[in-house]
Design a protein around this motif. Structure first.
Motif, PDB file in Angstrom:
ATOM      1  N   THR A  83      86.280  54.795  18.556  1.00 55.83           N
ATOM      2  CA  THR A  83      85.544  55.411  19.449  1.00 55.83           C
ATOM      3  C   THR A  83      84.673  56.386  19.414  1.00 55.83           C
ATOM      4  N   SER A  84      84.470  56.991  18.260  1.00 56.19           N
ATOM      5  CA  SER A  84      83.687  58.245  17.744  1.00 56.19           C
ATOM      6  C   SER A  84      82.182  57.756  17.564  1.00 56.19           C
ATOM      7  N   GLY A  85      82.008  56.472  17.465  1.00 58.24           N
ATOM      8  CA  GLY A  85      80.441  56.027  16.993  1.00 58.24           C
ATOM      9  C   GLY A  85      80.177  56.049  15.426  1.00 58.24           C
ATOM     10  N   VAL A  86      81.340  56.537  14.680  1.00 58.19           N
ATOM     11  CA  VAL A  86      81.166  56.752  13.087  1.00 58.19           C
ATOM     12  C   VAL A  86      82.097  55.251  12.666  1.00 58.19           C
ATOM     13  N   THR A  87      81.392  54.625  11.940  1.00 57.90           N
ATOM     14  CA  THR A  87      82.351  53.637  11.299  1.00 57.90           C
ATOM     15  C   THR A  87      82.350  53.832   9.466  1.00 57.90           C
ATOM     16  N   TRP A  88      83.606  53.747   9.231  1.00 57.03           N
ATOM     17  CA  TRP A  88      83.591  53.760   7.636  1.00 57.03           C
ATOM     18  C   TRP A  88      83.611  52.259   7.035  1.00 57.03           C
ATOM     19  N   VAL A  89      82.720  52.084   6.045  1.00 55.38           N
ATOM     20  CA  VAL A  89      82.416  50.910   5.374  1.00 55.38           C
ATOM     21  C   VAL A  89      82.925  51.012   3.916  1.00 55.38           C
ATOM     22  N   VAL A  90      83.970  50.207   3.714  1.00 53.93           N
ATOM     23  CA  VAL A  90      84.709  50.289   2.445  1.00 53.93           C
ATOM     24  C   VAL A  90      84.879  49.083   1.344  1.00 53.93           C
ATOM     25  N   ASP A  91      84.418  49.328   0.378  1.00 55.82           N
ATOM     26  CA  ASP A  91      84.807  48.349  -0.906  1.00 55.82           C
ATOM     27  C   ASP A  91      85.828  48.808  -1.691  1.00 55.82           C
ATOM     28  N   PRO A  92      86.928  48.453  -1.504  1.00 57.63           N
ATOM     29  CA  PRO A  92      88.109  48.934  -2.138  1.00 57.63           C
ATOM     30  C   PRO A  92      88.109  48.649  -3.626  1.00 57.63           C
ATOM     31  N   ILE A  93      87.377  47.797  -4.108  1.00 61.27           N
ATOM     32  CA  ILE A  93      86.935  47.633  -5.583  1.00 61.27           C
ATOM     33  C   ILE A  93      85.749  46.974  -5.718  1.00 61.27           C
ATOM     34  N   ASP A  94      84.770  47.650  -5.963  1.00 58.16           N
ATOM     35  CA  ASP A  94      83.459  46.952  -6.195  1.00 58.16           C
ATOM     36  C   ASP A  94      83.431  46.487  -7.912  1.00 58.16           C
ATOM     37  N   GLY A  95      83.380  45.383  -8.250  1.00 60.46           N
ATOM     38  CA  GLY A  95      83.244  44.961  -9.557  1.00 60.46           C
ATOM     39  C   GLY A  95      84.725  44.389  -9.692  1.00 60.46           C
ATOM     40  N   THR A  96      85.276  43.642  -8.972  1.00 60.16           N
ATOM     41  CA  THR A  96      86.517  42.943  -8.980  1.00 60.16           C
ATOM     42  C   THR A  96      86.744  42.130 -10.112  1.00 60.16           C
ATOM     43  N   VAL A  97      85.567  41.549 -10.563  1.00 58.32           N
ATOM     44  CA  VAL A  97      85.906  40.505 -11.797  1.00 58.32           C
ATOM     45  C   VAL A  97      85.827  41.421 -13.234  1.00 58.32           C
ATOM     46  N   ASN A  98      85.128  42.562 -13.035  1.00 54.67           N
ATOM     47  CA  ASN A  98      85.275  43.718 -14.317  1.00 54.67           C
ATOM     48  C   ASN A  98      86.532  43.923 -14.416  1.00 54.67           C
ATOM     49  N   TYR A  99      87.154  44.366 -13.073  1.00 52.54           N
ATOM     50  CA  TYR A  99      88.746  44.920 -12.853  1.00 52.54           C
ATOM     51  C   TYR A  99      89.371  44.074 -13.450  1.00 52.54           C
ATOM     52  N   LEU A 100      89.558  42.651 -13.264  1.00 51.34           N
ATOM     53  CA  LEU A 100      90.387  41.652 -13.628  1.00 51.34           C
ATOM     54  C   LEU A 100      90.231  41.610 -15.282  1.00 51.34           C
ATOM     55  N   TYR A 101      89.149  41.846 -15.739  1.00 53.03           N
ATOM     56  CA  TYR A 101      89.190  41.531 -17.460  1.00 53.03           C
ATOM     57  C   TYR A 101      89.329  42.844 -17.990  1.00 53.03           C
ATOM     58  N   GLY A 102      89.519  43.870 -17.271  1.00 57.94           N
ATOM     59  CA  GLY A 102      89.875  44.981 -17.853  1.00 57.94           C
ATOM     60  C   GLY A 102      88.637  46.002 -18.570  1.00 57.94           C
ATOM     61  N   LEU A 103      87.201  45.389 -17.773  1.00 59.00           N
ATOM     62  CA  LEU A 103      85.999  46.116 -18.010  1.00 59.00           C
ATOM     63  C   LEU A 103      86.013  47.374 -17.293  1.00 59.00           C
ATOM     64  N   PRO A 104      85.373  48.475 -17.554  1.00 62.01           N
ATOM     65  CA  PRO A 104      85.430  49.835 -16.744  1.00 62.01           C
ATOM     66  C   PRO A 104      84.470  49.787 -15.902  1.00 62.01           C
ATOM     67  N   ALA A 105      83.566  49.090 -15.678  1.00 59.02           N
ATOM     68  CA  ALA A 105      82.616  49.026 -14.637  1.00 59.02           C
ATOM     69  C   ALA A 105      83.169  48.568 -13.294  1.00 59.02           C
ATOM     70  N   ALA A 107      84.298  50.332  -9.102  1.00 58.94           N
ATOM     71  CA  ALA A 107      84.360  51.607  -8.439  1.00 58.94           C
ATOM     72  C   ALA A 107      84.817  51.209  -7.055  1.00 58.94           C
ATOM     73  N   VAL A 108      85.300  52.376  -6.399  1.00 60.30           N
ATOM     74  CA  VAL A 108      85.608  52.378  -4.934  1.00 60.30           C
ATOM     75  C   VAL A 108      84.454  52.996  -4.255  1.00 60.30           C
ATOM     76  N   SER A 109      84.025  52.452  -3.161  1.00 63.15           N
ATOM     77  CA  SER A 109      82.814  53.043  -2.200  1.00 63.15           C
ATOM     78  C   SER A 109      83.304  52.938  -0.967  1.00 63.15           C
ATOM     79  N   VAL A 110      83.026  54.186  -0.560  1.00 62.90           N
ATOM     80  CA  VAL A 110      83.336  54.650   0.984  1.00 62.90           C
ATOM     81  C   VAL A 110      82.027  55.314   1.603  1.00 62.90           C
ATOM     82  N   ALA A 111      81.730  54.895   2.904  1.00 63.58           N
ATOM     83  CA  ALA A 111      80.584  55.450   3.433  1.00 63.58           C
ATOM     84  C   ALA A 111      80.875  55.600   4.843  1.00 63.58           C
ATOM     85  N   ALA A 112      80.481  56.447   5.470  1.00 58.40           N
ATOM     86  CA  ALA A 112      80.317  56.595   7.090  1.00 58.40           C
ATOM     87  C   ALA A 112      78.909  56.481   7.500  1.00 58.40           C
TER      88      ALA A 112
END
Length: 276
Positions: A83-105, A107-112
């Motif tokens: 109800t505030s007019g603000v929306t949080w846009v969230v990527d809980p893991i950007d680069g999931t395939v890298n995460y799957l393979y153990g590559l360090p690239a 991130a978590v991305s959070v924006a209003a």
């Protein structure tokens, strides 16, 4: 559309950083030795891990406590109203395939954002991109600049296009990847070289940091763009689409204004925003 006053924007970036760091600790410290695939999306190689789901759940619970009147749009969990007019846009893991393979690239991305959570119309107010494996944290608040680990960022003049290091990424569906390869083959002889890191938010932040001169990609979603696009813009860069359109799923191009214009012309000539 009314943008919140400066103190509100700075409060939002503090929330974004707090939430992104908490989720980053979860995905980094809780990563098992072998990461399994919990689900797939657009194709068999477009994967979701259990930690993607756990990270987004943590983000949503934390935002519900800190900002209970705001809406949330997450990559895995869809949208919840506010109800505030603000929306949080969230990527809980950007680069999931890298995460799957153990590559360090990754991130978590959070924006209003203010307005509908659509890159064509939104106003991004604040954002944080936190890379847990490297410990780097990019933040930006509208009108207050961009920072890497607290250090102000400012784009310098990019070199001529033939000496630009360019980042890009590819989709998960074979027909689109084939067309992206066509564009890449035509572009590669005209630039210094190309890098494919595998995490769009990190790619964009690397432009703001000066580690890439330019970045382009077709197929980015709102959660890929929100926080990192503000980091680029607040560092003095440009983030746009082709043919006068804003950045979005058809195409995103980022970098210093003069070089973005040149790259945009090349991509338009290659019809890089059409096809599969």
């Amino acid at each position: 559309m009314t943008v919140p006053a400066a103190p509100s924007v700075t409060e939002l970036v503090a929330v974004a950083e707090e939430v992104a760091r908490a989720a980053g600790r979860l995905v980094h410290d809780g990563r098992p030795e072998t990461v399994g695939v919990a689900a797939t999306k657009s194709s068999a190689v477009d994967v979701v891990t259990a930690m993607d789901l756990a990270s987004e759940d943590l983000v949503r619970r934390t935002l519900a406590r800190l900002r209970p009147d705001d809406a949330v749009l997450g990559e895995e969990g869809g949208s919840t109203a506010g109800t505030s007019g603000v929306t949080w846009v969230v990527d809980p893991i950007d680069g999931t395939v890298n995460y799957l393979y153990g590559l360090p690239a990754y991130a978590v991305s959070v924006a209003a954002v203010a307005g509908d959570p659509d890159p064509a119309t939104w106003i991004v107010l604040a954002g944080c991109v936190h890379a847990p494996a490297t410990g780097e944290t990019w933040t930006a608040a509208r009108g207050h600049g961009a920072r890497l680990d607290g250090r102000p960022l400012a784009l310098t003049t990019a070199p001529p296009l033939d000496r630009c290091l360019v980042g890009t990424g590819f989709g998960y569906v074979a027909d689109r990847r084939r067309d992206q390869a066509r564009v890449l083959a035509a572009l590669l002889p005209q630039v210094r070289d190309v890098r494919r890191i595998g995490a769009a938010a990190i790619d964009l932040c690397q432009v703001a940091t000066g580690r890439l001169d330019l970045y382009y990609e077709r197929g980015l979603q709102p959660w890929d763009l929100a926080a990192a696009s503000l980091v680029v813009q607040e560092a003095g860069g440009v983030v746009q689409g082709l043919r006068g359109a804003p950045a979005g799923s058809a195409m995103t191009v980022a970098g210093a204004a003069a070089r973005v214009g040149e790259l945009t012309t090349l991509l338009e000539d290659l019809d890089a925003d059409t096809g599969p």
